[in-house]
Every structure is written in C-alpha cells, then in structure tokens.
Scaffold this motif. Structure first.
Motif, PDB file in Angstrom:
ATOM      1  N   MET A 114      27.175  12.391  30.905  1.00 56.61           N
ATOM      2  CA  MET A 114      27.376  13.563  30.702  1.00 56.61           C
ATOM      3  C   MET A 114      26.287  14.408  29.498  1.00 56.61           C
ATOM      4  SD  MET A 114      30.133  16.098  29.554  1.00 56.61           S
ATOM      5  CE  MET A 114      31.225  15.956  28.015  1.00 56.61           C
ATOM      6  N   GLU A 115      24.793  14.917  29.538  1.00 57.54           N
ATOM      7  CA  GLU A 115      24.443  15.440  28.294  1.00 57.54           C
ATOM      8  C   GLU A 115      24.460  16.279  27.531  1.00 57.54           C
ATOM      9  OE1 GLU A 115      19.749  15.088  27.779  1.00 57.54           O
ATOM     10  OE2 GLU A 115      20.589  13.792  29.281  1.00 57.54           O
ATOM     11  N   VAL A 116      24.424  16.362  26.140  1.00 56.53           N
ATOM     12  CA  VAL A 116      24.710  17.923  25.665  1.00 56.53           C
ATOM     13  C   VAL A 116      23.112  18.829  25.756  1.00 56.53           C
ATOM     14  CG1 VAL A 116      24.808  18.933  23.442  1.00 56.53           C
ATOM     15  CG2 VAL A 116      26.370  16.588  23.997  1.00 56.53           C
ATOM     16  N   SER A 117      23.155  19.945  26.455  1.00 53.29           N
ATOM     17  CA  SER A 117      22.238  20.558  26.002  1.00 53.29           C
ATOM     18  C   SER A 117      22.125  20.872  24.550  1.00 53.29           C
ATOM     19  CB  SER A 117      22.549  21.628  27.267  1.00 53.29           C
ATOM     20  OG  SER A 117      23.309  22.761  26.524  1.00 53.29           O
ATOM     21  N   GLY A 118      20.346  21.645  24.607  1.00 52.17           N
ATOM     22  CA  GLY A 118      20.291  22.091  23.530  1.00 52.17           C
ATOM     23  C   GLY A 118      20.933  23.277  23.067  1.00 52.17           C
ATOM     24  N   VAL A 119      20.809  24.293  24.358  1.00 52.27           N
ATOM     25  CA  VAL A 119      21.695  25.196  23.542  1.00 52.27           C
ATOM     26  C   VAL A 119      23.159  24.935  23.167  1.00 52.27           C
ATOM     27  CG1 VAL A 119      23.274  27.401  24.755  1.00 52.27           C
ATOM     28  CG2 VAL A 119      20.759  26.724  25.808  1.00 52.27           C
ATOM     29  N   GLU A 120      23.672  24.324  23.616  1.00 51.35           N
ATOM     30  CA  GLU A 120      24.532  23.601  23.357  1.00 51.35           C
ATOM     31  C   GLU A 120      24.682  22.920  21.469  1.00 51.35           C
ATOM     32  OE1 GLU A 120      27.637  21.365  25.409  1.00 51.35           O
ATOM     33  OE2 GLU A 120      26.496  22.203  27.392  1.00 51.35           O
ATOM     34  N   ARG A 121      23.860  22.408  21.382  1.00 56.64           N
ATOM     35  CA  ARG A 121      23.920  21.482  20.312  1.00 56.64           C
ATOM     36  C   ARG A 121      23.062  22.928  19.453  1.00 56.64           C
ATOM     37  NH1 ARG A 121      23.081  16.453  19.138  1.00 56.64           N
ATOM     38  NH2 ARG A 121      22.053  16.555  21.217  1.00 56.64           N
ATOM     39  N   LEU A 177      30.565  14.424  12.270  1.00 57.99           N
ATOM     40  CA  LEU A 177      31.614  12.944  12.577  1.00 57.99           C
ATOM     41  C   LEU A 177      31.215  12.710  13.761  1.00 57.99           C
ATOM     42  CD1 LEU A 177      31.642  10.635  11.775  1.00 57.99           C
ATOM     43  CD2 LEU A 177      33.599  11.134  11.378  1.00 57.99           C
ATOM     44  N   GLY A 178      32.267  13.926  14.215  1.00 58.59           N
ATOM     45  CA  GLY A 178      32.840  14.249  15.621  1.00 58.59           C
ATOM     46  C   GLY A 178      31.155  13.958  16.636  1.00 58.59           C
ATOM     47  N   ASN A 179      30.584  15.000  16.235  1.00 59.81           N
ATOM     48  CA  ASN A 179      29.327  15.036  17.276  1.00 59.81           C
ATOM     49  C   ASN A 179      28.361  13.656  17.274  1.00 59.81           C
ATOM     50  OD1 ASN A 179      29.777  17.438  17.594  1.00 59.81           O
ATOM     51  ND2 ASN A 179      28.504  18.304  16.188  1.00 59.81           N
ATOM     52  N   LEU A 191      28.146   7.613  21.865  1.00 59.24           N
ATOM     53  CA  LEU A 191      28.837   7.237  22.892  1.00 59.24           C
ATOM     54  C   LEU A 191      28.047   7.883  24.283  1.00 59.24           C
ATOM     55  CD1 LEU A 191      32.568   8.333  22.023  1.00 59.24           C
ATOM     56  CD2 LEU A 191      30.979   5.542  22.527  1.00 59.24           C
ATOM     57  N   LEU A 192      27.485   9.071  24.461  1.00 54.86           N
ATOM     58  CA  LEU A 192      26.414   9.446  25.791  1.00 54.86           C
ATOM     59  C   LEU A 192      24.555   9.074  26.220  1.00 54.86           C
ATOM     60  CD1 LEU A 192      28.164  13.018  25.092  1.00 54.86           C
ATOM     61  CD2 LEU A 192      28.280  11.368  26.949  1.00 54.86           C
ATOM     62  N   THR A 193      24.804   8.386  23.822  1.00 56.24           N
ATOM     63  CA  THR A 193      23.029   7.813  24.545  1.00 56.24           C
ATOM     64  C   THR A 193      23.116   7.269  24.465  1.00 56.24           C
ATOM     65  OG1 THR A 193      22.484   8.752  22.063  1.00 56.24           O
ATOM     66  CG2 THR A 193      22.297  10.399  24.069  1.00 56.24           C
ATOM     67  N   GLY A 194      23.462   5.995  23.290  1.00 58.12           N
ATOM     68  CA  GLY A 194      23.478   4.445  23.290  1.00 58.12           C
ATOM     69  C   GLY A 194      23.641   3.200  24.219  1.00 58.12           C
ATOM     70  N   VAL A 195      23.548   2.648  24.232  1.00 60.32           N
ATOM     71  CA  VAL A 195      23.259   1.938  25.210  1.00 60.32           C
ATOM     72  C   VAL A 195      23.306   0.511  24.343  1.00 60.32           C
ATOM     73  CG1 VAL A 195      22.407  -0.093  27.177  1.00 60.32           C
ATOM     74  CG2 VAL A 195      22.111   3.017  26.628  1.00 60.32           C
ATOM     75  N   GLY A 196      24.386  -0.891  25.169  1.00 63.74           N
ATOM     76  CA  GLY A 196      23.909  -1.681  24.930  1.00 63.74           C
ATOM     77  C   GLY A 196      24.672  -2.064  22.897  1.00 63.74           C
TER      78      GLY A 196
END
Length: 92
Positions: free
Chosen positions: A1-8, A61-63, A69-74
């Motif tokens: 699930m990715e946050v869209s530019g509009v949501e951001r 901080l939540g954002n 969590l959504l974009t990080g790996v390892g």
C-alpha cells in the motif's frame, strides 16, 4: 500500500492549517499578555497550544513511521524505525 501524492499533499496541507491555528493562538496569548489578562486564562490558552503542537508532532512522526514501514527494506527499514523511536522518545 503506497501513499499517493494527493494524500500526501492533503496531509501536508492539514498540518499547515493546524500550524496556522497554533500561530493564531500564539498571537492571542501575546495579546492577552499585553492586556495583563489573568494567569488562569493564559494557562488555559497555553495548554491548548501545547496540546495542538503535540498533535502536529505526533502526526508528523506517524507519517514518518508509516513511510518507513511502507518503503523501507531490510537494514534500512530497521534503522529508520529505530530513528523514529528515538524521535518519539525525544518528543515525549
């Protein structure tokens, strides 16, 4: 699930609007000081400002944490989460 530019953009605009309200509260407190208003009134307004600032900080901080969590790996994800925890503790 990715946050869209509009949501951001909406999230950023919401935070900006909150900060503008806090700015208005700060001007109100300044006026109250100039008018020599009673300390109880000042404390009520300052408490409201502190709560509003806290909500903005937690939203930021939540954002940040959500992004980690959504974009990080390892290992990068783990470092970002650790940094978010440090920021949370610094704020609280």
């Amino acid at each position: 699930m990715e946050v869209s530019g509009v949501e951001r953009d909406k999230t950023v605009q919401d935070l900006i609007n909150r900060m503008k309200r806090i700015e208005g509260q700060a001007r109100g407190v300044q006026r109250m000081l100039e008018e020599g208003r009673h300390c109880e009134e000042l404390i009520v307004q300052l408490s409201a400002m502190r709560a509003a600032i806290g909500k903005v900080a937690l939203a930021v901080l939540g954002n940040y944490l959500e992004e980690c969590l959504l974009t990080g790996v390892g290992e990068e994800r783990e470092k970002a989460i650790e940094r978010a925890k440090e920021l949370f503790l610094k704020f609280s």
